[in-house]
Design an enzyme around this catalytic site. Sequence first.
Site, PDB file in Angstrom:
ATOM      1  N   GLY A  10       8.668  -9.916  -9.072  1.00 52.99           N
ATOM      2  CA  GLY A  10       8.922 -11.038  -8.139  1.00 52.99           C
ATOM      3  C   GLY A  10       7.818 -12.144  -8.166  1.00 52.99           C
ATOM      4  O   GLY A  10       6.727 -11.987  -8.753  1.00 52.99           O
ATOM      5  N   ARG A  72      13.449  -8.837 -13.061  1.00 55.18           N
ATOM      6  CA  ARG A  72      12.996  -7.461 -13.107  1.00 55.18           C
ATOM      7  C   ARG A  72      13.521  -6.401 -14.290  1.00 55.18           C
ATOM      8  O   ARG A  72      14.521  -6.068 -14.021  1.00 55.18           O
ATOM      9  CB  ARG A  72      13.254  -6.658 -11.546  1.00 55.18           C
ATOM     10  CG  ARG A  72      12.377  -7.439 -10.350  1.00 55.18           C
ATOM     11  CD  ARG A  72      12.578  -6.353  -9.299  1.00 55.18           C
ATOM     12  NE  ARG A  72      11.998  -7.190  -7.932  1.00 55.18           N
ATOM     13  CZ  ARG A  72      10.739  -6.969  -7.610  1.00 55.18           C
ATOM     14  NH1 ARG A  72       9.939  -6.380  -8.524  1.00 55.18           N
ATOM     15  NH2 ARG A  72      10.259  -7.781  -6.507  1.00 55.18           N
ATOM     16  N   ASP A 103       3.168  -4.051 -10.635  1.00 54.07           N
ATOM     17  CA  ASP A 103       3.109  -2.655 -11.041  1.00 54.07           C
ATOM     18  C   ASP A 103       4.031  -2.442 -12.165  1.00 54.07           C
ATOM     19  O   ASP A 103       3.775  -1.959 -13.167  1.00 54.07           O
ATOM     20  CB  ASP A 103       3.334  -1.844  -9.681  1.00 54.07           C
ATOM     21  CG  ASP A 103       4.433  -1.962  -8.935  1.00 54.07           C
ATOM     22  OD1 ASP A 103       5.174  -2.919  -9.153  1.00 54.07           O
ATOM     23  OD2 ASP A 103       4.636  -1.092  -8.083  1.00 54.07           O
ATOM     24  N   THR A 125       1.156  -9.943  -7.210  1.00 55.89           N
ATOM     25  CA  THR A 125       1.856  -9.629  -6.433  1.00 55.89           C
ATOM     26  C   THR A 125       1.227  -9.990  -4.912  1.00 55.89           C
ATOM     27  O   THR A 125       0.131  -9.785  -4.498  1.00 55.89           O
ATOM     28  CB  THR A 125       2.048  -7.941  -6.242  1.00 55.89           C
ATOM     29  OG1 THR A 125       2.607  -7.597  -5.239  1.00 55.89           O
ATOM     30  CG2 THR A 125       0.714  -7.396  -6.390  1.00 55.89           C
ATOM     31  N   ASP A 127       2.035  -8.112  -2.483  1.00 59.11           N
ATOM     32  CA  ASP A 127       1.708  -6.974  -2.029  1.00 59.11           C
ATOM     33  C   ASP A 127       0.348  -6.549  -2.094  1.00 59.11           C
ATOM     34  O   ASP A 127      -0.216  -5.631  -1.216  1.00 59.11           O
ATOM     35  CB  ASP A 127       2.652  -5.839  -2.470  1.00 59.11           C
ATOM     36  CG  ASP A 127       3.957  -5.956  -2.280  1.00 59.11           C
ATOM     37  OD1 ASP A 127       4.298  -6.896  -1.398  1.00 59.11           O
ATOM     38  OD2 ASP A 127       4.751  -5.127  -2.512  1.00 59.11           O
ATOM     39  N   ASP A 129      -1.242  -4.753  -4.060  1.00 62.69           N
ATOM     40  CA  ASP A 129      -1.431  -3.244  -4.454  1.00 62.69           C
ATOM     41  C   ASP A 129      -1.466  -2.831  -5.608  1.00 62.69           C
ATOM     42  O   ASP A 129      -1.611  -1.703  -6.095  1.00 62.69           O
ATOM     43  CB  ASP A 129      -0.209  -2.540  -3.749  1.00 62.69           C
ATOM     44  CG  ASP A 129       1.197  -2.817  -4.385  1.00 62.69           C
ATOM     45  OD1 ASP A 129       1.151  -3.737  -5.260  1.00 62.69           O
ATOM     46  OD2 ASP A 129       2.259  -2.145  -4.099  1.00 62.69           O
ATOM     47  N   GLY A 170       5.748  -5.191   1.656  1.00 61.94           N
ATOM     48  CA  GLY A 170       4.878  -4.327   1.075  1.00 61.94           C
ATOM     49  C   GLY A 170       5.316  -2.942   1.173  1.00 61.94           C
ATOM     50  O   GLY A 170       5.589  -2.440   2.154  1.00 61.94           O
ATOM     51  N   ARG A 171       5.926  -2.654  -0.015  1.00 60.20           N
ATOM     52  CA  ARG A 171       6.386  -1.484  -0.326  1.00 60.20           C
ATOM     53  C   ARG A 171       5.686  -0.307  -0.396  1.00 60.20           C
ATOM     54  O   ARG A 171       6.058   0.577   0.566  1.00 60.20           O
ATOM     55  CB  ARG A 171       7.211  -1.377  -1.759  1.00 60.20           C
ATOM     56  CG  ARG A 171       8.198  -2.244  -1.997  1.00 60.20           C
ATOM     57  CD  ARG A 171       8.621  -2.142  -3.342  1.00 60.20           C
ATOM     58  NE  ARG A 171       8.146  -3.205  -4.181  1.00 60.20           N
ATOM     59  CZ  ARG A 171       8.603  -3.382  -5.352  1.00 60.20           C
ATOM     60  NH1 ARG A 171       9.317  -2.336  -5.896  1.00 60.20           N
ATOM     61  NH2 ARG A 171       7.622  -4.253  -6.256  1.00 60.20           N
ATOM     62  N   GLU A 222       7.548  -3.476   5.613  1.00 57.44           N
ATOM     63  CA  GLU A 222       8.854  -2.810   5.133  1.00 57.44           C
ATOM     64  C   GLU A 222       8.709  -1.701   4.477  1.00 57.44           C
ATOM     65  O   GLU A 222       9.588  -0.781   4.645  1.00 57.44           O
ATOM     66  CB  GLU A 222       9.334  -3.776   3.870  1.00 57.44           C
ATOM     67  CG  GLU A 222       8.639  -3.802   2.485  1.00 57.44           C
ATOM     68  CD  GLU A 222       9.334  -4.711   1.606  1.00 57.44           C
ATOM     69  OE1 GLU A 222      10.347  -5.314   1.666  1.00 57.44           O
ATOM     70  OE2 GLU A 222       8.483  -5.063   0.516  1.00 57.44           O
TER      71      GLU A 222
HETATM   72  O1  F6P Z   1       6.846  -6.521  -5.075  1.00 55.94           O
HETATM   73  C1  F6P Z   1       6.910  -7.571  -4.429  1.00 55.94           C
HETATM   74  C2  F6P Z   1       8.037  -7.692  -3.331  1.00 55.94           C
HETATM   75  O2  F6P Z   1       7.779  -8.879  -2.735  1.00 55.94           O
HETATM   76  C3  F6P Z   1       8.055  -6.335  -2.521  1.00 55.94           C
HETATM   77  O3  F6P Z   1       7.163  -6.414  -1.278  1.00 55.94           O
HETATM   78  C4  F6P Z   1       9.385  -6.428  -2.080  1.00 55.94           C
HETATM   79  O4  F6P Z   1      10.012  -5.107  -1.709  1.00 55.94           O
HETATM   80  C5  F6P Z   1      10.022  -6.804  -3.476  1.00 55.94           C
HETATM   81  O5  F6P Z   1       9.234  -7.822  -4.070  1.00 55.94           O
HETATM   82  C6  F6P Z   1      11.556  -7.591  -3.075  1.00 55.94           C
HETATM   83  O6  F6P Z   1      12.003  -7.723  -4.439  1.00 55.94           O
HETATM   84  P1  F6P Z   1      13.230  -9.010  -4.717  1.00 55.94           P
HETATM   85  O7  F6P Z   1      12.723 -10.250  -4.753  1.00 55.94           O
HETATM   86  O8  F6P Z   1      13.593  -8.303  -6.006  1.00 55.94           O
HETATM   87  O9  F6P Z   1      14.117  -8.669  -3.365  1.00 55.94           O
END
Ligand code: F6P
Length: 341
Positions: A10, A72, A103, A125, A127, A129, A170-171, A222
Amino acid sequence: MRVGLLTGGGDVPGLNAAVRAVVKRGEGEHGHTIVGFRNGWRGLADGDVMPLTRQHIRNVLPTGGTMLGTARYHPHADDGGMEAVLATLEAERVEALICIGGDGTLHAASKVAEAGVRIVAIPKTIDNDVWGTDRSIGFDTAVSIATEAVDRIHTTAESHNRVMIVEVMGRHAGWIAVSAGIAGGAELVLAPEDPFDIDRVVRFLKHRHRAHASFSIIVVAEGAVPAEGTSMQYRTQLGPFGEIVAGAIGERLGAEIADRTGFDTRVTVLGHVQRGGTPTPSDRILGSRFGVAAIDAVSAGSSGVMTALHGEDVVLVDLAEIAGKVKQVPADLLAVAGTLA
Ligand code: F6P
């Protein structure tokens, strides 16, 4: 030396600061030629390459997103992906690779490093994390956007006597929820690190609304989930890359609270707003510091390492040691969010 650069996963604000720093320092101080691969590992596998000179990075410092594009895609998880990556690196005569990612991208980087490629990684990120670094690029901007949102929610919550749920990203870790919750003065913060009991949430809200307030703000990450054995049944909903379906927990929590309390309840899902727009000064500085450290590390012959912030210092940590681990919010920070309710 020809050095390749990619951004994966992302996007976050501050990526272009890192790209700019790699190019400026790489070209100006070390005399390297920098090339970019478009759309993360996908572009490296497909040979989608672009030149990266001082001309290309003009005016990108305050911009959000990534000028290289991202995706991704993980080569080690795709049939022939690793072979394609190695073939492109050879065809482009790239001797070292700088990968900027979270990650997933960092896990792929450790796999490509194991295959003999010289790699230096940079953590990003929202997040926050990534294991092994105090902070990742993008987190500070996301927290400031989420805090502003909570501030804005405050006035409308109070005016309408409502319970307002604000779902943030925030997964696996609740860094944004906890930080924006504390900074914005939320009544409750629900994070993946500390599964919640809906009955306690409901008791807290009823008591608060009876005793001294007619509105409440709950910030929920989330990835937050109810604790096992409690009275709310819920399973996290995931997309193909482990990304969480936006709004799922926020909407569900809102429905449970409205049902169980009778309070007028609304849900706001911040979603990708948290990842968009101009980076804060702090993320521009972090991106710049990591970019400089990464190209310096490449020039010094380092490989299989990641730039990291330890206190005030930028250091290098072993990529193999951080891959697959998640840096969660420590108990003392969770406790601060809980105490200020
Ligand atoms: O990894 C960062 C993140 O922002 C997460 O918090 C979230 O779940 C995900 O990316 C959303 O991904 P996408 O942009 O592929 O919908």
